[in-house]
Scaffold this motif. Structure first.
Motif, PDB file in Angstrom:
ATOM      1  N   LYS A 136       0.836  -1.200   0.000  1.00  0.00           N
ATOM      2  CA  LYS A 136       0.000   0.000   0.000  1.00  0.00           C
ATOM      3  C   LYS A 136       0.870   1.249   0.000  1.00  0.00           C
ATOM      4  CE  LYS A 136      -3.854   0.545   1.962  1.00  0.00           C
ATOM      5  NZ  LYS A 136      -4.985   0.731   2.883  1.00  0.00           N
ATOM      6  N   ALA A 137       1.979   1.212   0.759  1.00  0.00           N
ATOM      7  CA  ALA A 137       2.885   2.353   0.797  1.00  0.00           C
ATOM      8  C   ALA A 137       3.554   2.591  -0.557  1.00  0.00           C
ATOM      9  CB  ALA A 137       3.950   2.128   1.871  1.00  0.00           C
ATOM     10  N   MET A 138       3.688   1.523  -1.344  1.00  0.00           N
ATOM     11  CA  MET A 138       4.294   1.631  -2.674  1.00  0.00           C
ATOM     12  C   MET A 138       3.301   2.148  -3.718  1.00  0.00           C
ATOM     13  SD  MET A 138       6.470  -1.924  -2.681  1.00  0.00           S
ATOM     14  CE  MET A 138       6.896  -1.778  -4.437  1.00  0.00           C
ATOM     15  N   GLY A 139       2.045   2.318  -3.312  1.00  0.00           N
ATOM     16  CA  GLY A 139       1.069   2.897  -4.223  1.00  0.00           C
ATOM     17  C   GLY A 139      -0.029   1.974  -4.687  1.00  0.00           C
ATOM     18  N   TYR A 140      -0.012   0.707  -4.250  1.00  0.00           N
ATOM     19  CA  TYR A 140      -1.077  -0.214  -4.641  1.00  0.00           C
ATOM     20  C   TYR A 140      -2.380   0.194  -3.954  1.00  0.00           C
ATOM     21  CZ  TYR A 140       2.209  -3.516  -6.782  1.00  0.00           C
ATOM     22  OH  TYR A 140       3.149  -4.106  -7.592  1.00  0.00           O
ATOM     23  N   SER A 141      -3.447   0.234  -4.713  1.00  0.00           N
ATOM     24  CA  SER A 141      -4.746   0.589  -4.142  1.00  0.00           C
ATOM     25  C   SER A 141      -5.388  -0.617  -3.466  1.00  0.00           C
ATOM     26  CB  SER A 141      -5.679   1.101  -5.244  1.00  0.00           C
ATOM     27  OG  SER A 141      -5.983   0.053  -6.163  1.00  0.00           O
ATOM     28  N   ASN A 142      -6.382  -0.335  -2.618  1.00  0.00           N
ATOM     29  CA  ASN A 142      -7.106  -1.423  -1.946  1.00  0.00           C
ATOM     30  C   ASN A 142      -7.754  -2.363  -2.953  1.00  0.00           C
ATOM     31  OD1 ASN A 142      -6.407  -0.350   0.502  1.00  0.00           O
ATOM     32  ND2 ASN A 142      -8.382   0.634   0.880  1.00  0.00           N
ATOM     33  N   ILE A 143      -8.322  -1.780  -4.014  1.00  0.00           N
ATOM     34  CA  ILE A 143      -9.015  -2.592  -5.016  1.00  0.00           C
ATOM     35  C   ILE A 143      -8.031  -3.499  -5.757  1.00  0.00           C
ATOM     36  CG2 ILE A 143     -10.338  -2.507  -7.163  1.00  0.00           C
ATOM     37  CD1 ILE A 143     -11.654   0.027  -6.156  1.00  0.00           C
ATOM     38  N   LYS A 144      -6.855  -2.959  -6.089  1.00  0.00           N
ATOM     39  CA  LYS A 144      -5.865  -3.755  -6.810  1.00  0.00           C
ATOM     40  C   LYS A 144      -5.363  -4.907  -5.955  1.00  0.00           C
ATOM     41  CE  LYS A 144      -1.835  -3.263  -9.810  1.00  0.00           C
ATOM     42  NZ  LYS A 144      -0.853  -2.320 -10.401  1.00  0.00           N
ATOM     43  N   LEU A 145      -5.142  -4.641  -4.661  1.00  0.00           N
ATOM     44  CA  LEU A 145      -4.711  -5.710  -3.755  1.00  0.00           C
ATOM     45  C   LEU A 145      -5.841  -6.716  -3.541  1.00  0.00           C
ATOM     46  CD1 LEU A 145      -2.740  -3.714  -1.024  1.00  0.00           C
ATOM     47  CD2 LEU A 145      -1.791  -5.241  -2.765  1.00  0.00           C
ATOM     48  N   ALA A 146      -7.056  -6.208  -3.359  1.00  0.00           N
ATOM     49  CA  ALA A 146      -8.186  -7.090  -3.076  1.00  0.00           C
ATOM     50  C   ALA A 146      -8.502  -8.009  -4.255  1.00  0.00           C
ATOM     51  CB  ALA A 146      -9.418  -6.264  -2.714  1.00  0.00           C
ATOM     52  N   PHE A 147      -8.234  -7.519  -5.478  1.00  0.00           N
ATOM     53  CA  PHE A 147      -8.538  -8.331  -6.653  1.00  0.00           C
ATOM     54  C   PHE A 147      -7.766  -9.644  -6.648  1.00  0.00           C
ATOM     55  CE2 PHE A 147      -7.759  -9.562 -11.114  1.00  0.00           C
ATOM     56  CZ  PHE A 147      -9.069  -9.728 -11.525  1.00  0.00           C
ATOM     57  N   LYS A 148      -6.590  -9.640  -6.043  1.00  0.00           N
ATOM     58  CA  LYS A 148      -5.778 -10.850  -5.988  1.00  0.00           C
ATOM     59  C   LYS A 148      -6.395 -11.916  -5.087  1.00  0.00           C
ATOM     60  CE  LYS A 148      -1.499  -8.251  -6.795  1.00  0.00           C
ATOM     61  NZ  LYS A 148      -1.268  -8.761  -8.160  1.00  0.00           N
ATOM     62  N   PHE A 149      -7.360 -11.533  -4.263  1.00  0.00           N
ATOM     63  CA  PHE A 149      -7.983 -12.485  -3.352  1.00  0.00           C
ATOM     64  C   PHE A 149      -9.001 -13.381  -4.052  1.00  0.00           C
ATOM     65  CE2 PHE A 149      -6.015  -9.712  -0.371  1.00  0.00           C
ATOM     66  CZ  PHE A 149      -5.888 -10.410   0.823  1.00  0.00           C
TER      67      PHE A 149
END
Length: 376
Positions: free
Chosen positions: A94-107
């Motif tokens: 998240k600190a590197m700029g990944y959004s919540n949606i982009k991270l959540a999509f991997k789930f």
């Protein structure tokens, strides 16, 4: 973010629950569709024929719906557990700029556990279908041919996989709304401050005993569900031997025991892992093994018996409903009454099983050390 094989293996419980649900629904709904196409039913067999159709529909709805809800709760629990155990890595991303949606999509990959279980249940359902059809077909009617219905595969395998995948992503978005800094601080849990002087002055063991239950509400549900499965399925299986085909009763028994073992060991393992640090500190301070086991597991014992009582009531109510309403117009159907001796025999087996689970995990607790806590 990398979801390891170890993380996916933790989802095995979800796969097994989905497998059991789809397994029952597959042969019951397939039988309903195939048997519903019969014509020229003799008048004297019409009530029994309609009762068998209603049984298939009713059983698939109850079992599929109930186990589906449990699978949802387990899925959300494991997503939460994954985020908790990988909070530092997620915070860095998240600190590197990944959004919540982009991270959540991997789930979405968490939905694979649903696909594996559903597909396995669907295949097993077809494998057992000849035996089930033989037991459910009304004597005097023509043999019911087994047909493959694509709509069932879509409804029982494809749709759940898609729905659970979307649900996993949505829940991950909600769980990742914390600031990156808070996630990067690590896995330390925040306990609510005590609100009264009485709770502040509780002895350590008593406070540990209470917090083990109050801070682990989902695990409490799972442990209660494990006891529920054992009580309901074992009593139902033996009661159904006099009411239906032995093969169906045996399937119910196996499903109940599998669910009990999976959910119970999954719940207690998660509970012990969550309390590793507390247990190691207690061991270092000289508390006995018995005190450690009681403080972590003792608070859940009442919920085991609550689950057993609920399972007993559930199986009696379900079988009474089946006999007195579904088969009300069918002649020569045995009356069903509550089997008190069977209940006490099941209770004895229940105590032995869960006593063995507690003993096995007491051995695991005895091996926890301060060094292990520091590593974890």
């Amino acid at each position: 973010m990398i979801i390891s094989i170890k993380d996916l293996l933790r989802l095995l419980g979800i796969s097994i629950v989905c497998c059991c649900a789809v397994f029952v629904c597959t042969f019951m709904l397939n039988f309903y569709i195939d048997a519903n196409n019969l014509s020229d039913i003799p008048a004297e067999l019409q009530p029994l024929y309609e009762a068998q159709l209603l049984t298939a529909k009713f059983t698939s709805s109850i079992s599929g719906g109930f186990l589906g809800v449990i699978a949802v709760v387990m899925l959300l629990f494991y997503i939460r557990l994954f985020i908790y155990s990988h909070s530092v890595q997620l915070g860095i991303l998240k600190a590197m700029g990944y959004s919540n949606i982009k991270l959540a999509f991997k789930f979405w990959v968490f939905g694979l556990s649903v696909f594996v279980g559903s597909a396995a249940g669907f295949i097993l359902g077809f494998a057992f279908m000849p035996m089930i059809y033989d037991g459910l077909t009304v004597d005097g009617l023509s043999e019911i041919a087994i047909n493959f219905h694509p709509i069932l595969f879509i409804a029982l395998v494809v749709a759940p996989t898609a729905i659970y995948g979307v649900l996993a992503c949505f829940f991950a978005v909600l769980s990742l709304r914390k600031p990156a800094g808070e996630l990067m601080r690590g896995r330390s849990e925040k306990f609510k401050k005590t609100k009264n002087e009485k709770s502040k002055n509780r002895p350590f063991l008593k406070e540990m005993f209470i917090k083990s239950v109050t801070t682990k509400k989902l695990l409490t549900i799972f442990i209660t569900f494990g006891a529920f499965c054992f009580s309901a399925m074992v009593q139902m299986a033996f009661s159904m031997k006099a009411l239906s085909a032995d093969s169906f009763a045996e399937i119910i028994l196996v499903i109940g025991l599998v669910l009990t073992v999976v959910v119970s060991f999954m719940s207690v393992t998660s509970l012990i892992n969550a309390n590793t640090e507390n247990i190691s500190i207690m061991r270092a301070l000289g508390y006995s093994l018995k005190e450690c086991v009681f403080s972590v597991l003792g608070g859940f014992i009442p919920f085991l018996f609550i689950g057993f009582a609920l399972g007993t009531v559930y199986q009696f109510g379900l079988l009474s409903l089946m006999v007195n309403i579904v088969f009300a117009d069918v002649e020569k159907v045995l009356n069903y009454t509550f089997d008190v001796p069977l209940m006490f025999i099941t209770l004895a087996a229940f105590i032995v099983f869960f006593g063995s689970v507690i003993f096995i995990y007491s051995l695991k607790i005895s091996k926890i050390s301060v060094k292990q806590s520091a590593v974890d």
